[in-house]
Motif scaffolding. Structure first.
Motif, PDB file in Angstrom:
ATOM      1  N   ASP A 147      -2.667   1.938 -11.599  1.00 29.94           N
ATOM      2  CA  ASP A 147      -3.856   2.149 -12.271  1.00 29.94           C
ATOM      3  C   ASP A 147      -4.584   0.831 -11.647  1.00 29.94           C
ATOM      4  O   ASP A 147      -4.693  -0.294 -12.362  1.00 29.94           O
ATOM      5  N   ASP A 154      -8.504  -5.068 -12.860  1.00 30.34           N
ATOM      6  CA  ASP A 154      -7.600  -4.678 -13.782  1.00 30.34           C
ATOM      7  C   ASP A 154      -6.697  -3.992 -13.050  1.00 30.34           C
ATOM      8  O   ASP A 154      -6.897  -2.709 -12.537  1.00 30.34           O
ATOM      9  N   GLU A 193       0.630  -6.407 -13.629  1.00 36.06           N
ATOM     10  CA  GLU A 193      -0.150  -6.354 -14.868  1.00 36.06           C
ATOM     11  C   GLU A 193      -0.837  -7.628 -14.918  1.00 36.06           C
ATOM     12  O   GLU A 193      -0.619  -8.568 -15.503  1.00 36.06           O
ATOM     13  N   SER A 206      -3.250  -7.237  -5.420  1.00 40.55           N
ATOM     14  CA  SER A 206      -2.324  -6.749  -6.190  1.00 40.55           C
ATOM     15  C   SER A 206      -0.976  -7.251  -5.599  1.00 40.55           C
ATOM     16  O   SER A 206      -0.142  -7.545  -6.400  1.00 40.55           O
ATOM     17  N   GLN A 256      -2.553  -2.487 -13.038  1.00 44.17           N
ATOM     18  CA  GLN A 256      -1.244  -2.227 -13.798  1.00 44.17           C
ATOM     19  C   GLN A 256      -0.465  -1.407 -12.767  1.00 44.17           C
ATOM     20  O   GLN A 256      -1.101  -0.283 -12.166  1.00 44.17           O
ATOM     21  N   SER A 257       0.790  -1.508 -12.831  1.00 43.48           N
ATOM     22  CA  SER A 257       1.593  -0.697 -12.050  1.00 43.48           C
ATOM     23  C   SER A 257       3.187  -0.651 -12.501  1.00 43.48           C
ATOM     24  O   SER A 257       3.496  -1.816 -12.846  1.00 43.48           O
ATOM     25  N   THR A 258       3.766   0.353 -12.456  1.00 45.09           N
ATOM     26  CA  THR A 258       5.172   0.395 -13.144  1.00 45.09           C
ATOM     27  C   THR A 258       5.910   1.197 -11.990  1.00 45.09           C
ATOM     28  O   THR A 258       5.488   2.288 -11.229  1.00 45.09           O
ATOM     29  N   THR A 261       7.680  -3.555 -14.872  1.00 45.58           N
ATOM     30  CA  THR A 261       6.389  -3.682 -14.510  1.00 45.58           C
ATOM     31  C   THR A 261       6.212  -4.185 -13.054  1.00 45.58           C
ATOM     32  O   THR A 261       6.976  -5.179 -13.070  1.00 45.58           O
ATOM     33  N   THR A 292      -5.329  -8.685 -15.444  1.00 41.95           N
ATOM     34  CA  THR A 292      -6.896  -8.536 -15.585  1.00 41.95           C
ATOM     35  C   THR A 292      -7.450  -9.861 -15.474  1.00 41.95           C
ATOM     36  O   THR A 292      -7.040 -10.898 -15.874  1.00 41.95           O
TER      37      THR A 292
END
Length: 776
Positions: free
Chosen positions: A397, A431, A449, A520, A433-435, A446, A451
């Motif tokens: 995300d 922002d 993560e 990222s 988010q990745s898993t 994770t 922001t």
């Protein structure tokens, strides 16, 4: 499929049979003439239609505007004369009934007295829109994006025909320039850097299956393959500098196109009749999604849904210059599910800006803009567990939002000297988010993560000096500062062009070029034994490359150009894994991110020669042969010299086409265009089968990184189109057939845990794409 065949047959019958006899079809041809350096309109220039009898001509007004009035449909050469400027010829201007022909022409001031010499120039593709370029640059036209076989009206796919460029074998439109990763590309729209302008674009990539850029809205644009001018930063392999055309400012015009990839409508015109302001708007929606909604399932269950919008509003004012409001945006979604997996993937992209061009005086203008760009990647991958309940195995995300501000000053001292300087600031909001599911720990870990907000500041300056009519020198500096980790770079640029006779020139280019990693990668995390996380890559520096290019151009005849460029690129500061036993390097991946611990100790080099023989469109035909011979190597943490993933060693392209004018009244045109490509296969790392059996998924032997090569890549494309001019509209039906020989080139492999074997996957086979377009 039967319904579609009937529809195509009816359209063909309508275009071929319907006729208006005894009436000459005409269209307006008009435009604006400006100084190439200052962009000011040129008053009193003469323009004539070559070969017209009696002679047909016009003169520019105080704003540089000209109007030939109504001309019969066909193709024309326009010769432009203006005291103190080099004479120029515009070749093969296509006039059809569907749209007015509105030209914007730039003229170069002569550096010699007219009594001493008369300088004549002919427009050809070695001349670029950017006046600061001398090497490794090419202007492409809207007609080319529509004409080239296999291009799908996509500038990215079209560029794969140029020397030094390799397309993505998988069928994506990523651009591999001179052996570099496609991640080294820069996309610009209306002079601002934009996110990846493609539908279904993965994190960190620069390409995708379907371009958001639509040929119906594009203006002539520049493409650079190396040693680009100082105004271009945050790129080390190539630059796409895209422009949107202005809408018609006198009459309202429309176009509708229906095709297998999308159905779109374009509308343009003045806000108020007699006002010089204009608008241009295009909207497109996925045709496959529409067909699926009414029960015609062509693509099965996994139907790609997408839509996009492009607009441009142009408002000239008397006191405050020209205001331009522009934007592009797209959303795309695909969902796949069967008994073994579930995959939901969505991407959004948008870029919107307001630009002002203010003419301080006839030699100086100031450009400034404010813009917003954003992108979103959402991915959710699931697999069933022992109870057949689908569990999440990977998520992403990623949301990026950037506010941009820029100002640049362009000042022309005289015919010999021009400066261009500016500053760009990007405020980067993220922002992330990745898993990923860990099979050994049996839980999600994770990967990213984070922001927050950071900034990227760029500044540049160019000076163009024409010592005489033969020798031009362009020097420049570009700098970048990344607020996240306080890294900065200062990059010199140099270009030289020596036109030793009217038909031949030698060119040289040098530059240092840098690019930041995806955010990222900077914010990827590693979980420690105590459950805490670290971010090993926050201090990564820019990837850098030194470009050296020497070129030779020879206009063999009026419409035949030979171009040869030799280049050497020294790559350094490349992110590689912080291990003396690792072969991992960022030069080998085209998308995504990594949470490996990286350091900027990697190196690489690309060396090669690009050859182009191009016959420009004239006498209703054109052709182009391109040859690229190159070698691309890298060194990672283990300091072993290896082939890069993209070291195919050679690419050969041959393309061409011919128009056949049908009927005595010349109202119908049949166009046949073809392209063939033969390229060395990309490199791959062999799969460690025994380790893959243990882990249950693909594990590669990184000690032998990219030691294997796929077979040669071959593809042949064919495009056939028929255009019918009627009194108030033009109709075009076309069939663009990719990979007409149905050759299934291998583009990858994987370990199949069900069969215990290594399996390969190939590119798409024969793919026919139908389009119907009406312009009125």
């Amino acid at each position: 499929m039967k319904k579609i065949t009937i529809i195509i047959s009816l359209l063909l019958t309508t275009i071929i049979v319907t006729d208006i006899t005894g009436q000459e079809l005409t269209q307006v041809v008009r435009g604006t003439l400006v100084d190439k350096d200052s962009k000011m309109g040129l008053f009193g220039a003469s323009l004539v239609i070559a070969g017209s009898n009696p002679q047909k001509g016009t003169i520019t007004d105080e704003n540089g505007d000209f109007n030939f009035g109504q001309l019969p449909v066909g193709r024309y050469d326009i010769i432009i004369y203006y005291m103190g400027y080099e004479t120029r010829t515009l070749s093969n201007i296509l006039v059809g009934t569907g749209k007015e022909v509105v030209l914007r022409v730039e003229l170069t001031e002569s550096v010699v007295n007219l009594e001493e010499v008369v300088v004549k120039g002919k427009e050809h593709k070695s001349e670029t829109l950017n006046e600061m370029s001398t090497v490794s640059a090419r202007t492409f036209t809207v007609e080319e994006t529509r004409r080239y076989a296999g291009s799908f009206n996509d500038p990215g796919r079209m560029a794969s025909s140029f020397a030094g460029v390799t397309g993505d074998p998988s069928g994506n439109n990523e651009i591999i320039v001179r052996g570099n990763s496609p991640r080294g590309m820069l996309w610009r729209l209306e002079e601002i850097e934009i996110p990846n302008p493609n539908h279904f674009a993965e994190e960190g990539s620069t390409g995708g299956p379907i371009s958001i850029l639509n040929g119906a809205t594009l203006d002539n644009s520049d493409f650079f393959t190396g040693a680009f001018p100082a105004e271009y930063g945050n790129a080390y392999s190539g630059v796409f500098d895209i422009g949107l055309r202005n809408g018609n400012n006198q009459n309202r015009e429309h176009a509708i196109q229906v095709g297998m990839l999308g159905t779109d409508i374009t509308t343009e015109g003045p806000f108020i009749k007699g006002n010089s302001s204009s608008y241009l708007l295009n909207y497109r929606y996925s045709t496959l999604a529409m067909l699926n909604a009414i029960g015609i399932e062509i693509a099965g269950d996994a139907v790609p849904e997408f839509q996009d919008l492009t607009f441009k509003v142009n408002v000239p004012t008397q006191r405050y210059g020209v205001f331009t409001l522009f934007g592009i945006g797209g959303i795309s979604l695909v969902k796949e599910k069967d008994d073994t997996f579930s995959n939901d993937f969505r991407t959004d992209m948008g870029a919107f800006g307001l630009k002002n061009t203010y003419f301080i005086n006839e030699k100086t203008h100031l450009k400034s803009y404010m813009a917003y760009t954003g992108s979103k990647n959402i991915w959710n991958y699931k697999k069933p567990d022992e109870t057949n309940t689908f569990q999440t195995h990977a998520t992403e995300d990623f949301i990026y939002q950037t506010v941009k501000g820029s100002v640049n000053l362009n000042h022309k001292f005289n015919a010999r000297n021009l400066i261009k300087a500016g500053m760009i600031y990007n405020s980067l909001r993220y922002d992330l988010q990745s898993t990923t599911y860990d099979n050994e720990l049996q839980r999600l870990l994770t990967d990213v993560e984070q922001t927050g907000t950071t900034g990227l500041l760029q500044s540049y300056a160019n000076w163009k000096h024409r010592l005489n009519e033969k020798l031009t020198v362009i020097g420049g500096l570009h700098s970048m500062y990344f607020a996240l980790n306080s890294n900065y770079t200062i990059e010199p640029r140099l270009g030289i062009k020596y036109q030793f006779n009217p038909k031949q020139s030698i060119n040289f280019g040098f530059g240092i070029h840098s690019k930041m990693e995806t955010l990222s990668t900077y914010f990827s995390v590693q979980e420690q034994e105590d459950g805490s996380y670290i971010q090993p890559n926050l201090q990564l520096d820019f990837t850098k490359a030194q470009h050296y290019v020497i070129g030779y151009e020879n206009l063999l005849s009026q419409n035949l150009m030979l171009r040869v460029e030799m280049y050497y690129q020294q790559l350094f500061n490349i992110p590689v894994e912080d291990s003396t036993n690792s072969s991992f390097s960022a030069v080998n991946y085209s998308y995504g991110y990594t949470n490996r611990s990286l350091t900027n100790s990697g190196t690489g080099r690309n060396i090669g020669i690009d050859i182009t023989l191009e016959k420009y469109f004239s006498n209703n035909y054109y052709f182009m042969f391109t040859t690229s011979l190159y070698d691309s190597k890298y060194k990672a943490g283990d300091v072993v010299l290896r082939d890069t993933r993209y070291n195919g060693n050679y690419v050969f392209n041959v393309l061409g086409g011919k128009d056949f004018i049908l009927g005595n009244e010349k109202k119908r045109t049949l166009s046949i265009n073809a392209k063939g490509t033969l390229a060395g296969g990309q490199r791959t790392t062999p799969i460690d089968i025994s380790q893959s059996e243990v882990e249950g998924y693909t594990i590669r032997n990184e000690e032998l990184a990219f030691s294997e090569q796929w077979d040669d890549y071959f593809r042949f494309d064919l495009k056939i189109s028929l255009t019918r001019n009627k009194k108030k509209a033009s109709h075009t039906i076309e069939l663009d057939i990719q990979n007409i020989t149905n050759r299934l080139n291998v583009v990858g492999d994987y370990y199949d845990d069900e069969t215990g074997q290594v399996e390969t996957f190939t590119q798409l086979g024969l793919l026919p794409v139908f389009n119907y377009r009406i312009e009125f």
